[in-house]
Design a protein around this motif. Sequence first.
Motif, PDB file in Angstrom:
ATOM      1  N   GLY A   1     105.013 121.877 -36.843  1.00  0.00           N
ATOM      2  CA  GLY A   1     104.483 120.523 -36.775  1.00  0.00           C
ATOM      3  C   GLY A   1     105.625 119.522 -36.776  1.00  0.00           C
ATOM      4  O   GLY A   1     106.300 119.325 -35.762  1.00  0.00           O
ATOM      5  N   GLY A   2     105.881 118.908 -37.944  1.00  0.00           N
ATOM      6  CA  GLY A   2     106.981 117.950 -38.037  1.00  0.00           C
ATOM      7  C   GLY A   2     108.308 118.599 -38.358  1.00  0.00           C
ATOM      8  O   GLY A   2     109.343 117.927 -38.376  1.00  0.00           O
TER       9      GLY A   2
ATOM     10  N   GLY B   1     103.249 118.427 -32.289  1.00  0.00           N
ATOM     11  CA  GLY B   1     103.441 116.980 -32.386  1.00  0.00           C
ATOM     12  C   GLY B   1     102.719 116.175 -31.322  1.00  0.00           C
ATOM     13  O   GLY B   1     102.437 114.989 -31.517  1.00  0.00           O
TER      14      GLY B   1
ATOM     15  N   SER C   1      98.389 114.240 -31.548  1.00  0.00           N
ATOM     16  CA  SER C   1      98.571 113.202 -32.550  1.00  0.00           C
ATOM     17  C   SER C   1      97.594 112.045 -32.340  1.00  0.00           C
ATOM     18  O   SER C   1      97.082 111.828 -31.243  1.00  0.00           O
ATOM     19  CB  SER C   1     100.014 112.682 -32.486  1.00  0.00           C
ATOM     20  OG  SER C   1     100.244 111.677 -33.439  1.00  0.00           O
TER      21      SER C   1
ATOM     22  N   GLY D   1      99.012 116.845 -35.315  1.00  0.00           N
ATOM     23  CA  GLY D   1     100.389 116.390 -35.194  1.00  0.00           C
ATOM     24  C   GLY D   1     100.608 114.963 -35.640  1.00  0.00           C
ATOM     25  O   GLY D   1     101.725 114.433 -35.505  1.00  0.00           O
ATOM     26  N   THR D   2      99.590 114.301 -36.192  1.00  0.00           N
ATOM     27  CA  THR D   2      99.719 112.909 -36.628  1.00  0.00           C
ATOM     28  C   THR D   2     100.667 112.804 -37.819  1.00  0.00           C
ATOM     29  O   THR D   2     100.476 113.485 -38.830  1.00  0.00           O
ATOM     30  CB  THR D   2      98.349 112.341 -37.023  1.00  0.00           C
ATOM     31  OG1 THR D   2      97.423 112.549 -35.959  1.00  0.00           O
ATOM     32  CG2 THR D   2      98.452 110.857 -37.330  1.00  0.00           C
ATOM     33  N   PRO D   3     101.708 111.959 -37.725  1.00  0.00           N
ATOM     34  CA  PRO D   3     102.606 111.795 -38.868  1.00  0.00           C
ATOM     35  C   PRO D   3     101.854 111.311 -40.102  1.00  0.00           C
ATOM     36  O   PRO D   3     100.978 110.436 -40.007  1.00  0.00           O
ATOM     37  CB  PRO D   3     103.610 110.742 -38.380  1.00  0.00           C
ATOM     38  CG  PRO D   3     103.573 110.847 -36.885  1.00  0.00           C
ATOM     39  CD  PRO D   3     102.149 111.174 -36.552  1.00  0.00           C
TER      40      PRO D   3
ATOM     41  N   GLU E   1     101.842 107.566 -40.656  1.00  0.00           N
ATOM     42  CA  GLU E   1     100.851 106.797 -39.886  1.00  0.00           C
ATOM     43  C   GLU E   1      99.504 106.769 -40.604  1.00  0.00           C
ATOM     44  O   GLU E   1      98.827 105.739 -40.652  1.00  0.00           O
ATOM     45  CB  GLU E   1     100.696 107.410 -38.496  1.00  0.00           C
ATOM     46  CG  GLU E   1      99.710 106.696 -37.594  1.00  0.00           C
ATOM     47  CD  GLU E   1      99.593 107.338 -36.217  1.00  0.00           C
ATOM     48  OE1 GLU E   1      98.509 107.240 -35.604  1.00  0.00           O
ATOM     49  OE2 GLU E   1     100.582 107.964 -35.770  1.00  0.00           O
TER      50      GLU E   1
ATOM     51  N   GLU F   1     109.321 114.842 -39.639  1.00  0.00           N
ATOM     52  CA  GLU F   1     108.290 113.938 -40.124  1.00  0.00           C
ATOM     53  C   GLU F   1     107.092 114.767 -40.583  1.00  0.00           C
ATOM     54  O   GLU F   1     106.525 115.531 -39.807  1.00  0.00           O
ATOM     55  CB  GLU F   1     107.863 112.991 -38.997  1.00  0.00           C
ATOM     56  CG  GLU F   1     106.919 111.889 -39.406  1.00  0.00           C
ATOM     57  CD  GLU F   1     107.606 110.743 -40.111  1.00  0.00           C
ATOM     58  OE1 GLU F   1     106.920 110.008 -40.834  1.00  0.00           O
ATOM     59  OE2 GLU F   1     108.840 110.594 -39.930  1.00  0.00           O
TER      60      GLU F   1
ATOM     61  N   THR G   1     103.477 116.029 -41.108  1.00  0.00           N
ATOM     62  CA  THR G   1     102.282 115.796 -40.305  1.00  0.00           C
ATOM     63  C   THR G   1     101.040 116.260 -41.057  1.00  0.00           C
ATOM     64  O   THR G   1     101.122 117.060 -41.997  1.00  0.00           O
ATOM     65  CB  THR G   1     102.355 116.546 -38.966  1.00  0.00           C
ATOM     66  OG1 THR G   1     102.414 117.959 -39.227  1.00  0.00           O
ATOM     67  CG2 THR G   1     103.572 116.118 -38.162  1.00  0.00           C
TER      68      THR G   1
END
Length: 374
Positions: free
Chosen positions: A24-25, A40, A43, A60-62, A65, A93, A95
């Motif tokens: 992922g991150g 990633g 997202s 994959g969303t940070p 966020e 990052e 996720t």
Amino acid sequence: MTPKTEDELSEIIKAARDPLQIRGGGTRGGAGTGALLETGGLSGISLYEPGALTLVAGAGTPLAEIDTALARENQRLAFEPLDHRTLLGSSGEPTLGGVAATNASGPRRIQVGAARDFMLGVRFVDGAGNIVKNGGRVMKNVTGYDLVKLMAGSWGQLGVMTEVSLKVLPVPEMIATLLINGLNETRAVAAMSRALGSPFEITGAAHAPRGVDGHPVTMLRIEGFETQITYRAGELKKLLAEFGDIAVETDQDRVAAGWAWVRDVALMKDKPGDVWRFSVKPSDGPKLAAALGAEDILLDWGGGLVWARMPEGTDARTKMGDIAGHGTLVRMSDGSRGRIPRLHPEPAPVAKLTDGLRARFDPRGLFNLAPVPA
């Protein structure tokens, strides 16, 4: 390989002939070995209903966020996910998929539950390339496999998550920390156990033999309205009077920094050796800490979660003796890599169930390898 859609991911997995490493991150390492498959591209927040306390986002969303979106509505991920970057010295990052796949949960788990307890639904692609959906946007029981619970903490060994639905909670008006200095592990667990057994809703209970200032510190967290905090802090000070003087920290920035220090195991940042994570009965925490003889120890969850920094190459599980529980090698040095299993060996009946699940969801063995050591 960085698919942008669930269908693209499905086609990649269908076409795969060799094992895949899922990442992922990149903050925790990848799951599996082989060609790198990054999530990633999957997202974005697709649904957020503050009134329903529900959020749906791509794997994959940070996490940053998601935290930003929730903060605008004075809400949060109550299970307080651990950020491995501090402990592992990694970049990248965090996720949502990484949090779900590792069931990353912080000090508040003792009161609200783990990440899996807030996961309402998941979408993922299994080892045959099938797109699978389980759960939904509300808490409910399901028949057959509870795939939400199976995927949480699976480290990508059953499939590649594409979307996660979560329950979120409001941020309390005030958070305070009660601090007791100078206790040893046995007395600290006794104090934490008494507080946790009280009606005063402890949301964090941790102890470090060497705190930020180098001295033993025991930390208890309470959350709520300001008037509640004042009353509960006063009652807790009376309840725990035999354990020594108790200070109450209410500066919100200092409180947040202190619990982030616990959550992310910052005590062991940038120090040599291997870092282990043990889950045991809280009453066994002091006994395990003594048996390990670790260079650094941190007790969380009232003593039930023991973080230990050990000399490189030490198989700390051998020191558990008759203490029931399990140990995970979270940060692995070069001297331990390939010699010490990262995950705790499963009992034969559990291993049989695990093998059956892997055969069902990953029949070609694309994912069902132990996580790559970070």
